[in-house]
Scaffold this motif. Structure first.
Motif, short mmCIF file in Angstrom:
data_model
loop_
_atom_site.label_atom_id
_atom_site.label_comp_id
_atom_site.label_asym_id
_atom_site.label_seq_id
_atom_site.Cartn_x
_atom_site.Cartn_y
_atom_site.Cartn_z
N ARG A 207 0.79 -1.09 -0.06
CA ARG A 207 0.04 0.20 0.15
C ARG A 207 0.86 1.31 0.06
O ARG A 207 0.71 2.49 -0.64
CB ARG A 207 -0.86 0.07 1.29
N ALA A 208 1.86 1.11 0.84
CA ALA A 208 2.83 2.41 0.90
C ALA A 208 3.59 2.31 -0.64
O ALA A 208 3.80 3.55 -1.15
CB ALA A 208 4.03 2.19 1.87
N ARG A 209 3.79 1.32 -1.13
CA ARG A 209 4.54 1.42 -2.58
C ARG A 209 3.70 2.02 -3.53
O ARG A 209 4.14 2.70 -4.56
CB ARG A 209 5.03 -0.15 -2.86
N ALA A 210 2.34 1.64 -3.47
CA ALA A 210 1.24 1.85 -4.46
C ALA A 210 1.24 3.51 -4.36
O ALA A 210 1.06 4.30 -5.19
CB ALA A 210 0.08 1.41 -4.03
N ARG A 211 1.44 3.95 -3.03
CA ARG A 211 1.10 5.50 -2.78
C ARG A 211 2.59 6.38 -3.49
O ARG A 211 2.54 7.28 -4.09
CB ARG A 211 1.11 5.94 -1.46
N PHE A 212 3.56 5.58 -3.37
CA PHE A 212 4.76 5.94 -3.87
C PHE A 212 4.75 6.08 -5.20
O PHE A 212 5.16 7.17 -6.02
CB PHE A 212 6.21 5.23 -3.51
N ARG A 213 4.22 5.03 -6.03
CA ARG A 213 4.23 4.79 -7.47
C ARG A 213 3.35 6.11 -8.13
O ARG A 213 3.74 6.43 -9.22
CB ARG A 213 3.77 3.52 -7.73
N THR A 214 2.09 6.50 -7.37
CA THR A 214 1.31 7.52 -7.93
C THR A 214 2.17 8.89 -8.05
O THR A 214 2.25 9.44 -8.91
CB THR A 214 -0.01 7.73 -7.13
N ARG A 215 2.83 9.06 -6.96
CA ARG A 215 3.87 10.35 -7.00
C ARG A 215 4.97 10.47 -8.15
O ARG A 215 5.20 11.08 -8.69
CB ARG A 215 4.39 10.79 -5.65
N TRP A 216 5.38 8.91 -8.04
CA TRP A 216 6.57 8.67 -8.98
C TRP A 216 6.28 8.92 -10.47
O TRP A 216 6.95 9.44 -11.14
CB TRP A 216 7.34 7.33 -8.62
N THR A 217 5.14 8.11 -11.02
CA THR A 217 4.76 8.34 -12.44
C THR A 217 4.41 9.54 -12.71
O THR A 217 4.54 9.99 -13.82
CB THR A 217 3.61 7.23 -12.54
N GLU A 218 3.85 10.43 -11.69
CA GLU A 218 3.33 11.78 -12.10
C GLU A 218 4.56 12.71 -12.11
O GLU A 218 4.79 13.61 -13.18
CB GLU A 218 2.57 12.56 -10.92
N PHE A 219 5.78 12.43 -11.48
CA PHE A 219 6.92 13.11 -11.71
C PHE A 219 7.62 12.85 -13.14
O PHE A 219 7.91 13.66 -13.80
CB PHE A 219 7.95 12.69 -10.57
N VAL A 220 7.61 11.54 -13.42
CA VAL A 220 8.32 11.05 -14.92
C VAL A 220 7.33 11.58 -15.95
O VAL A 220 8.07 11.93 -16.89
CB VAL A 220 8.28 9.49 -14.72
N ALA A 221 6.23 11.49 -15.68
CA ALA A 221 5.16 12.15 -16.83
C ALA A 221 5.28 13.72 -16.94
O ALA A 221 5.58 14.24 -18.17
CB ALA A 221 3.80 11.92 -16.50
N MET A 222 5.62 14.23 -15.96
CA MET A 222 6.13 15.82 -15.86
C MET A 222 7.40 16.04 -16.89
O MET A 222 7.58 16.70 -17.61
CB MET A 222 6.06 16.32 -14.55
N LEU A 223 8.33 15.22 -16.62
CA LEU A 223 9.66 15.30 -17.20
C LEU A 223 9.49 15.02 -18.78
O LEU A 223 10.06 15.72 -19.53
CB LEU A 223 10.75 14.22 -16.83
N ILE A 224 8.70 14.07 -19.10
CA ILE A 224 8.46 13.77 -20.52
C ILE A 224 7.48 15.04 -21.02
O ILE A 224 8.02 15.35 -22.34
CB ILE A 224 7.52 12.57 -20.64
N ALA A 225 6.67 15.52 -20.48
CA ALA A 225 5.98 16.66 -20.93
C ALA A 225 6.72 17.86 -21.09
O ALA A 225 6.78 18.53 -22.26
CB ALA A 225 4.78 17.12 -19.84
N GLU A 226 7.92 18.23 -20.23
CA GLU A 226 8.61 19.26 -20.23
C GLU A 226 9.65 18.91 -21.65
O GLU A 226 9.70 19.77 -22.51
CB GLU A 226 9.76 19.18 -19.12
N ARG A 227 9.96 17.66 -21.99
CA ARG A 227 10.96 17.35 -22.99
C ARG A 227 10.21 17.47 -24.33
O ARG A 227 10.64 18.03 -25.27
CB ARG A 227 11.46 15.88 -22.91
N ARG A 228 8.71 17.31 -24.47
CA ARG A 228 7.99 17.06 -25.57
C ARG A 228 7.82 18.48 -25.99
O ARG A 228 7.67 19.13 -27.27
CB ARG A 228 6.71 16.57 -25.17
N ALA A 229 7.63 19.56 -24.89
CA ALA A 229 7.42 20.74 -24.90
C ALA A 229 8.73 21.69 -25.74
O ALA A 229 8.51 22.72 -26.58
CB ALA A 229 7.05 21.70 -23.95
N ALA A 230 9.99 20.75 -25.48
CA ALA A 230 11.17 21.38 -26.02
C ALA A 230 11.24 21.20 -27.78
O ALA A 230 11.69 21.73 -28.40
CB ALA A 230 12.22 21.03 -25.51
N GLY A 231 10.32 20.17 -27.91
CA GLY A 231 10.25 19.87 -29.40
C GLY A 231 11.38 19.25 -30.14
O GLY A 231 12.47 18.93 -29.48
#
Length: 455
Positions: A207-231
Motif C-alpha cells: 500500500r505504501a509502495r502504491a502511494r509512492f508509485r502514484t507520485r513517482w509516475t506523475e513526476f516522470v510524466a512531468m519530465l516527459i511533458a517538459e521534453r516534448r514541449a522543447a520539441g
C-alpha cells in the motif's frame, strides 16, 4: 583462471560469512539489512545448493552450464519471483525489466535500435559535457574531504537526464534523488509478508509502495511533458534517448509506445542507468584508492588521450579491465531470482513448479572453483587470452534478458573513470573499512570521505 601477478593484490573488505547452519528465520532477519551476509562458506564452494523456501524447494546455482540452462536454453520456464516483482514494479511499472511474454518481446524489439553501439556513440558528447563540469567542480574541492559517492550519483543522474532528455537536471535532480533514496531506504527492502504472499495479495508495504508509485509516475510524466514541449525539428536525427524511444516502432508490427508505456520505459532507463553506474564508479574509485599502483596504471593509460569519442573509449583497455573487475567484485545486481513456471531438470536437480532458482553474481563472481584468488582485486585477469566463462561472469545478466543498456553503461563507466583518474589522484580520507551491502543494488554500508589532488 590462473593469474600471474608481481605485486600482492589487495583484498577489499567484505561482510562476515554466515554460519552454514543459520536458521531460516535467522536468515530472514538478515535479508532485510544485507542479503550478501546471509550466505555461508558452502555457497562459495559448492556448485548447486538445495534448500527450502516455505512450500517449495530453492536452489543456488554456481555451475555455469546450469545457469546457461536457466537464463538461455529454457529461460521461458522461469519468471521473476513474487518478492522481486513487489520490489521493482512500483518504480519500474511494466517496463522492459519486468515485462513478460509478448509484452517483453515487443518492448525489446522496439527499444533495441536505441541502444546499438552507433546510437550510444551519438550520446557520448552528452557524457563528456557532464564530465567536464564535474571535473571543474572537483577542481575547487582539492583541499577538502569529498564524498565521491554522492558526486558520482549526481554526475550519473545528470548524464542520465541529458542523454534521455537533452536538458540538465539542476531543477529536477534533487527531487529524483529523493525518490531514489526514499524507495531504497524502506520500500525497496524485502519484508516477511512480501516473500510469502502471492503478488495478488497486497501487503501493508504494498500500500505504501502504491502511494509512492502514484507520485513517482506523475513526476516522470512531468519530465516527459517538459521534453516534448522543447520539441524536435522535423526530419532531424534523434538527439537523445527520448527521441529514439518516442520514435521507436516495432519492426514487425510498426507499433510504438503509448504514453503510459513511455513513462515506465523512461523510469526504467533513468533508474537502471544512473544508480547502478554511480555505484559501480564509486566502488572503482574506492578500489583504486586502496591500490595506488593500479590507479597510476589507469592514469598512465589516459595520459594524452582526448577521450571524447567511442574510439577513444575503446582504446582504454586497462581502464575497461578495472571496470570489469570492479563489477566482478561488486556486481550492481547481486542476485537474480527466478520462479519455475513448470517442472524442469537443471544439472541433474529436479525442479518443480514454483521452486525458486537463485543465481547470485556476488557468489558466482567469488566462487572458489571458478576464479583464481576470487576475493582479490586483479584487473589484468580481464586482459587474459582466456576470458571468463560467459555464464560465470554476469554483471549485466545473460541470455535474451541481458541488460539492453550494457554497452551504454560500459562506455559511460570507462569514460568517467578514465577522465576522473586522468585528472585527479584519489586517496581515502577515512580509514574505516567500507562493507558492501546487498539492498536493491550492491551498496556501501557508508559513504567514506576521499581526498583528491590534481595530477
Amino acid at each position: 583462471m590462473n593469474i600471474a601477478s608481481v605485486r600482492r593484490p589487495i583484498i577489499p573488505p567484505t561482510p562476515p560469512r554466515a554460519p552454514d547452519n543459520l536458521s531460516f528465520f535467522g536468515r530472514l532477519a538478515v535479508i532485510k539489512q544485507n542479503m550478501i551476509a546471509t550466505w555461508g562458506q558452502r555457497a562459495y564452494e559448492e556448485e548447486i545448493i538445495q534448500g527450502r523456501f516455505f512450500l517449495h524447494k530453492s536452489f543456488i546455482l554456481n555451475r555455469p552450464e546450469a545457469i546457461r540452462h536457466v537464463l538461455l536454453s529454457n529461460y521461458q520456464n522461469y519468471s521473476r519471483t513474487p518478492a522481486g516483482i513487489r520490489m521493482l514494479r512500483p518504480v519500474l511499472g511494466e517496463g522492459l525489466l519486468l515485462a513478460e511474454g509478448h509484452a517483453w518481446t515487443f518492448q525489446r524489439r522496439t527499444l533495441s535500435p536505441a541502444f546499438t553501439p552507433r546510437a550510444t556513440a551519438n550520446l557520448v558528447p552528452h557524457m563528456t559535457a557532464v564530465l567536464d563540469e564535474t571535473i571543474a567542480k572537483l577542481d575547487a574541492r582539492t583541499n577538502e574531504p569529498v564524498d565521491l559517492r554522492e558526486i558520482m550519483q549526481r554526475m550519473t543522474l545528470e548524464i542520465a537526464g541529458r542523454t534521455m532528455f537533452s536538458f540538465g537536471m539542476d531543477r529536477h535532480g534533487p527531487t529524483l534523488r529523493n525518490f531514489v533514496m526514499e524507495y531504497g531506504e524502506r520500500l525497496g527492502r524485502a519484508y516477511f509478508l512480501d516473500m510469502v504472499l502471492p503478488v495478488s495479495w497486497p501487503t501493508p508495504m504494498d500500500r505504501a509502495r502504491a502511494r509512492f508509485r502514484t507520485r513517482w509516475t506523475e513526476f516522470v510524466a512531468m519530465l516527459i511533458a517538459e521534453r516534448r514541449a522543447a520539441g524536435k525539428k522535423d526530419g532531424a536525427p534523434p538527439r537523445d534517448l527520448f527521441d529514439f524511444m518516442d520514435e521507436a516502432r516495432d519492426p514487425e508490427t510498426g507499433k510504438g509506445f503509448s504514453d503510459e508505456q513511455l513513462v515506465d520505459e523512461v523510469a526504467t532507463m533513468i533508474l537502471a542507468g544512473h544508480e547502478t553506474t554511480a555505484t559501480a564508479l564509486f566502488w572503482a574509485l574506492y578500489l583504486l584508492a586502496l591500490d595506488p599502483d593500479t590507479q597510476e596504471e589507469v592514469a598512465s593509460e589516459t595520459r594524452g588521450e582526448h577521450l571524447d569519442s567511442m574510439a577513444d573509449i575503446d582504446r582504454q583497455k586497462f581502464t575497461r579491465a578495472v571496470v570489469d573487475e570492479t563489477m566482478r567484485l561488486y556486481p550492481p545486481a547481486f542476485l537474480i531470482a527466478r520462479a519455475a513456471r513448470d517442472k524442469d531438470n537443471v544439472a541433474g536437480a529436479e525442479v518443480s513448479k514454483g521452486d525458486i532458482i537463485m543465481i547470485a553474481p556476488w557468489l558466482l563472481h567469488r566462487h572458489e572453483k571458478l576464479w583464481d584468488q576470487p576475493n582479490a582485486f586483479i584487473p589484468k585477469r580481464f586482459m587474459s587470452k582466456e576470458p571468463p566463462d560467459r555464464f560465470a561472469y554476469l554483471p549485466f545478466g545473460a541470455g535474451p534478458r541481458v541488460c539492453i543498456g550494457a554497452p551504454f553503461a560500459q562506455a559511460e563507466s570507462v569514460l568517467a573513470l578514465a577522465r576522473l583518474i586522468g585528472a585527479f589522484r584519489v586517496e581515502l580520507a577515512d580509514a574505516t573499512p567500507v562493507i558492501p551491502c546487498g539492498v536493491v543494488t550492491t551498496q556501501p554500508d557508508h559513504s567514506p570521505m576521499f581526498r583528491i589532488t590534481r595530477r
